[in-house]
Design an enzyme around this catalytic site. Structure first.
Site, short mmCIF file in Angstrom:
data_model
loop_
_atom_site.label_atom_id
_atom_site.label_comp_id
_atom_site.label_asym_id
_atom_site.label_seq_id
_atom_site.Cartn_x
_atom_site.Cartn_y
_atom_site.Cartn_z
N THR A 18 0.81 -1.21 0.00
CA THR A 18 0.00 0.00 0.00
C THR A 18 0.84 1.26 0.00
O THR A 18 2.06 1.21 0.19
CB THR A 18 -0.90 0.01 1.25
N SER A 19 0.18 2.39 -0.20
CA SER A 19 0.77 3.72 0.00
C SER A 19 -0.21 4.53 0.84
O SER A 19 -1.36 4.74 0.43
CB SER A 19 1.00 4.42 -1.34
#
Length: 219
Positions: A18-19
């Protein structure tokens, strides 16, 4: 706190490549995340909502194991609901961050959980806390996490400025997450953002075909 057996959550574990990020500004905080959930090289969900409501004016972003982080978030949500009923006022963001830190540190050998906690309260206004893998609590003006964060530390360090307003902060979060999503194979999909202030909570959504491209701005 009641003990939780996190070992049983490992079966069928989904990794949250993820970011995620959160940035404080003069009136509150902006939190943002991509929407891709992966299982190894397989994209399990491309429109996941990774902005998790914890309490009134407090949200968190989660990285690591989806099972681990969701279990921890559910636990903290329960305790903060009890706190708000007993104290009859908004939960301080620092209190929420301290509870996350306690659970993550107490289970550091069992959990894969990195948390960013952010929100607004009447003591500190908008504030951001980073609770990394293994535990610890660090208040920062901005925080990033997840697999995509490794690609944007330089961009964030060179771009962010103290004293920004709402629109500048939204643009910063949008550009940073878009850059991370272009570079990181485990990040992608859409961008979801939440603006948390004294007035309330406002959600923002940017579809995948409207993500900004920083390279286009340099031409």
């Amino acid at each position: 706190m009641q003990a939780v057996d996190f070992n049983r959550l490992k079966e069928g574990e989904v990794d949250l490549g993820t970011s995620i990020m959160a940035v404080a500004y003069d009136e509150g905080v902006i939190m943002g995340a991509d929407s891709r959930t992966t299982m190894g090289s397989y994209i399990a969900n491309r429109v996941t909502d990774k902005l998790t409501h914890i309490s009134d004016r407090i949200y968190c972003c989660r990285s690591g194991s989806a099972a681990d982080t969701q279990a921890v978030a559910d636990m903290i949500t329960y305790y903060l609901e009890m706190y708000s009923v007993e104290e009859n006022h908004l939960v301080p963001v620092a209190t929420a961050a301290a509870l996350f830190q306690q659970v993550v540190y107490a289970n550091k050998d069992k959990l894969s959980a990195g948390i960013i906690v952010a929100g607004w309260d009447d003591k500190k206004g908008g504030s951001v806390y980073n609770v990394p893998l293994g535990g610890g609590t660090f208040q920062q003006p901005w925080a990033i996490g997840g697999s995509g964060s490794t690609y944007i530390y330089g961009f964030c360090d060179s771009t962010w400025r103290p004293g920004w307003g709402r629109e500048q902060t939204i643009e910063f979060v949008k550009n940073a997450l878009s850059l991370a999503m272009h570079r990181d194979g485990s990040s992608g999909g859409t961008i979801r953002m939440v603006d948390i202030t004294k007035k309330g909570v406002e959600r923002h959504f940017i579809p995948g075909n409207e993500l900004p491209e920083l390279s286009a701005k340099l031409v």
